[in-house]
Design a protein around this motif. Structure first.
Motif, mmCIF file in Angstrom:
data_model
loop_
_atom_site.group_PDB
_atom_site.id
_atom_site.type_symbol
_atom_site.label_atom_id
_atom_site.label_comp_id
_atom_site.label_asym_id
_atom_site.label_seq_id
_atom_site.Cartn_x
_atom_site.Cartn_y
_atom_site.Cartn_z
ATOM 1 N N ASP A 1 6.693 7.218 4.793
ATOM 2 C CA ASP A 1 7.955 7.945 4.728
ATOM 3 C C ASP A 1 8.395 8.367 6.124
ATOM 4 O O ASP A 1 7.617 8.959 6.880
ATOM 5 N N ARG B 1 9.339 -3.271 2.783
ATOM 6 C CA ARG B 1 9.263 -1.878 3.217
ATOM 7 C C ARG B 1 7.810 -1.428 3.167
ATOM 8 O O ARG B 1 7.142 -1.572 2.138
ATOM 9 N N LEU B 2 7.319 -0.893 4.266
ATOM 10 C CA LEU B 2 5.965 -0.344 4.315
ATOM 11 C C LEU B 2 5.998 1.107 3.840
ATOM 12 O O LEU B 2 6.979 1.820 4.069
ATOM 13 N N GLY B 3 4.927 1.539 3.207
ATOM 14 C CA GLY B 3 4.918 2.808 2.490
ATOM 15 C C GLY B 3 4.692 4.038 3.326
ATOM 16 O O GLY B 3 3.916 4.921 2.938
ATOM 17 N N ARG C 1 0.839 -1.191 0.000
ATOM 18 C CA ARG C 1 0.000 0.000 0.000
ATOM 19 C C ARG C 1 0.880 1.248 0.000
ATOM 20 O O ARG C 1 1.726 1.414 0.884
ATOM 21 N N PRO C 2 0.722 2.126 -0.973
ATOM 22 C CA PRO C 2 1.582 3.318 -1.031
ATOM 23 C C PRO C 2 1.061 4.426 -0.120
ATOM 24 O O PRO C 2 -0.103 4.437 0.296
ATOM 25 N N ALA C 3 1.936 5.365 0.145
ATOM 26 C CA ALA C 3 1.582 6.617 0.824
ATOM 27 C C ALA C 3 0.784 6.395 2.099
ATOM 28 O O ALA C 3 -0.297 6.953 2.296
#
Length: 333
Positions: free
Chosen positions: A263, A259-261, A185-187
């Motif tokens: 930042d 890596r989880l999205g 899942r991004p962002a």
């Protein structure tokens, strides 16, 4: 005022009580008390406030602290120059950094000043390293921090004239097991992590402090252990972990972690030293070796000769000069 009085003074400052200072020095508490009394009598002013919880510095004692370290450094430098003993420079580093970053610094030191002897002390506790730099037991230390000031990550530096330079960013990765529901899942935002378990080390751990800044109190913490333990538990699906990229590169490549999205702001690899000890032999070389690739050393007879990257040394300008040097080479994990 004798050198032994100054050493005893520093021991009391560092240990906080006469008894603890006596243990550190290997002498009787009565001897410590007498030496402090003689030092205060010679100066005509009290250096400590005596209280039920120990000894705290008076304003005069705070001023004396910087002078004591300076005088002891000068005495040691004189001893080495007179006897021809080689200079020994003591560098501290967090254990994680000692594995990944110190070897390249040492290689550049050898190229810059082959005769310099360096002792490296690695420690899992940042506070111990900073206390050692403040007390003069270490000339400099490598640690992790964030922000404009020393301790902005969430720790309190000791009361000493500490200076620092940021060498390079240290990227963080929020990681979990391959089958984690948030994988892919991004962002993501912190609210997406409600109900997750963040694997952490002790309260002073740099990565735990970074997690506190990033996630706040909403995500429950699970005490795991050091980097290796947090990484292994995350691989087994026991929680998620916020770790430096260099500690999880192999696992991300192998697919045992993802890596989880979310930042995460970078940490800074920070070199810390006492600004009033910049004349200690070898310290300038450490600062340049940490901050820039190896370059031809300055002539030994010229304290203001050319240094790395065309920067010229001038007494008192060490911090500024290092900040103007090129970025540090990033070693491979």
């Amino acid at each position: 005022m004798e050198l032994r009085h100054l050493r005893t003074f520093e021991a009391v400052v560092g240990e906080g009580t006469v008894t603890a200072a006596a243990d550190a020095l290997g002498c009787a508490p009565s001897s410590v008390s007498e030496q402090i009394r003689v030092l205060e009598d010679s100066l005509g002013i009290a250096l400590f406030d005596r209280g039920p919880r120990g000894m705290s510095l008076t304003p005069a004692g705070t001023r004396m602290r910087a002078w004591a370290r300076r005088l002891l450094d000068q005495a040691e430098q004189a001893r080495r120059e007179v006897t021809g003993a080689p200079a020994v420079l003591r560098l501290g580093a967090l254990e994680t950094i000692a594995v990944t970053h110190v070897p390249s610094v040492l290689a550049r030191l050898v190229a810059r000043r082959p005769g310099l002897q360096v002792e490296v002390r690695s420690d899992a506790a940042r506070d111990q390293l900073l206390a050692a730099v403040a007390a003069g037991d270490l000339e400099a230390a490598l640690l992790l921090d964030a922000g404009e000031g020393l301790g902005t990550l969430g720790f309190t530096p000791p009361p000493a004239p500490l200076d620092f330079v940021d060498l390079e960013p240290v990227r963080l990765a929020l990681v979990g097991a391959p089958g984690h529901p948030l994988a892919g899942r991004p962002a993501l935002v912190p609210d997406d992590l409600h109900g997750e378990r963040l694997l952490v080390n002790g309260p002073a751990c740099s990565f735990r402090l970074a997690g506190e800044r990033l996630l706040g109190p909403a995500v429950p913490r699970v005490a795991a252990g050091g980097v290796a333990v947090m990484r292994a538990w995350a691989e087994q699906g026991l929680g998620i972990a916020l770790l430096p990229d260099f500690a999880v590169t192999a696992q991300l490549a192998a697919g045992t972690l993802v890596r989880l999205g979310l930042d995460a702001p970078d940490l800074a690899l920070r070199l810390v030293w006492r600004s009033d000890r910049e004349s200690v032999p070898g310290l300038r070389e450490v600062l340049y070796a940490a901050a820039a690739p190896a370059a031809p050393p300055a002539p030994a007879s010229s304290p203001s000769g050319p240094g790395a990257a065309g920067v010229h040394w001038k007494a008192g300008d060490v911090g500024a000069a290092v900040r103007e040097a090129p970025p540090m080479y990033t070693p491979s994990p």
